[in-house]
Design a protein around this motif. Structure first.
Motif, PDB file in Angstrom:
ATOM      1  N   UNK A  54     -16.148 -40.150  -4.148  1.00 47.83           N
ATOM      2  CA  UNK A  54     -16.949 -40.529  -5.320  1.00 47.83           C
ATOM      3  C   UNK A  54     -16.376 -39.869  -6.423  1.00 47.83           C
ATOM      4  N   UNK A  55     -17.111 -40.025  -7.658  1.00 46.15           N
ATOM      5  CA  UNK A  55     -16.464 -39.598  -8.850  1.00 46.15           C
ATOM      6  C   UNK A  55     -17.071 -38.147  -9.002  1.00 46.15           C
ATOM      7  N   UNK A  80     -23.859 -38.266  -4.926  1.00 45.50           N
ATOM      8  CA  UNK A  80     -22.918 -38.557  -3.579  1.00 45.50           C
ATOM      9  C   UNK A  80     -21.644 -38.273  -3.634  1.00 45.50           C
ATOM     10  N   UNK A  81     -21.228 -37.821  -4.813  1.00 41.70           N
ATOM     11  CA  UNK A  81     -19.705 -37.384  -4.933  1.00 41.70           C
ATOM     12  C   UNK A  81     -19.542 -35.871  -4.323  1.00 41.70           C
ATOM     13  N   UNK A  82     -18.590 -35.631  -3.477  1.00 42.16           N
ATOM     14  CA  UNK A  82     -18.080 -34.298  -3.165  1.00 42.16           C
ATOM     15  C   UNK A  82     -16.565 -33.942  -2.916  1.00 42.16           C
ATOM     16  N   UNK A  83     -16.210 -32.788  -3.013  1.00 41.79           N
ATOM     17  CA  UNK A  83     -15.029 -32.550  -2.778  1.00 41.79           C
ATOM     18  C   UNK A  83     -14.448 -32.776  -1.313  1.00 41.79           C
ATOM     19  N   UNK A  84     -13.213 -32.779  -1.019  1.00 39.14           N
ATOM     20  CA  UNK A  84     -12.718 -32.856   0.441  1.00 39.14           C
ATOM     21  C   UNK A  84     -12.983 -31.105   0.962  1.00 39.14           C
ATOM     22  N   UNK A  85     -12.844 -31.167   2.052  1.00 40.29           N
ATOM     23  CA  UNK A  85     -12.703 -29.617   2.541  1.00 40.29           C
ATOM     24  C   UNK A  85     -11.519 -29.122   2.070  1.00 40.29           C
ATOM     25  N   UNK A  86     -11.578 -27.788   1.670  1.00 38.25           N
ATOM     26  CA  UNK A  86     -10.480 -27.042   1.097  1.00 38.25           C
ATOM     27  C   UNK A  86     -10.565 -25.576   1.230  1.00 38.25           C
ATOM     28  N   UNK A  87      -9.757 -24.858   0.773  1.00 33.58           N
ATOM     29  CA  UNK A  87      -9.543 -23.301   0.762  1.00 33.58           C
ATOM     30  C   UNK A  87      -9.041 -22.872  -0.526  1.00 33.58           C
TER      31      UNK A  87
END
Ligand code: MN
Length: 165
Positions: A54-55, A80-87
């Protein structure tokens, strides 16, 4: 004051205007929900599709440098927008300034976020953050001790993960 003809007319006009104004206020607040929300900072640049679903709009506020070794910015996640999984090797602090969203650390339940919430994401913890399906999210982020690294991007958050509790 005695009610003569012109006074009565004035009263009718005032009542009509009050009702109309109240109606407008209610409409305006309904239109705000789920759209842009209250924005303190400019919207900024669209985040890369490789790291977000999403944006998500990013506005850098404090650049990373050797004096502060801290990165600060604002992200507006559209509904509805979200980041990828990350650290984040040195962790991250999120300050929610408007809207509704989620933060989740891998293996833990989703945390519901509202305006005024402050989230401490521990160093190295795999996590994601983003908006709710119907309402966007305005969040400030602070990445401290950037000499240890800023972010390592991982896989997208699937629809199943996004909808789960
Ligand atoms: Mn993060």
């Amino acid at each position: 004051m005695r009610l003569n003809k012109s006074n009565s007319l004035l009263l009718v006009v005032l009542v009509f205007l009050s009702v109309a104004l109240l109606g407008c206020r209610e409409k305006a607040s309904k239109e705000t929900a789920g759209s842009e929300l209250y924005n303190i900072f400019p919207k900024g640049e669209l985040g890369p599709a490789g790291n977000f679903t999403g944006k998500a709009w990013n506005m850098g506020l404090v650049p990373n440098d050797s004096t502060y070794t801290t990165l600060v910015g604002n992200v507006y996640f559209e509904p509805g927008a979200r980041s990828n999984w990350h650290t984040h090797p040195a962790g991250q602090i999120l300050i929610i300034t408007d809207g509704v969203g989620f933060h989740q650390i891998k293996g833990q339940p989703k945390q519901l976020l509202h305006k005024g919430d402050v989230v401490q994401c521990p160093p190295g913890a795999e996590h994601w953050h983003g908006a709710s399906p119907d309402t966007g999210l305005q969040q400030l982020y602070i990445v401290p001790n950037t000499e240890k690294g800023i972010v390592q991007w991982l896989q997208p958050v699937t629809d199943e993960e996004y909808k789960s509790k």
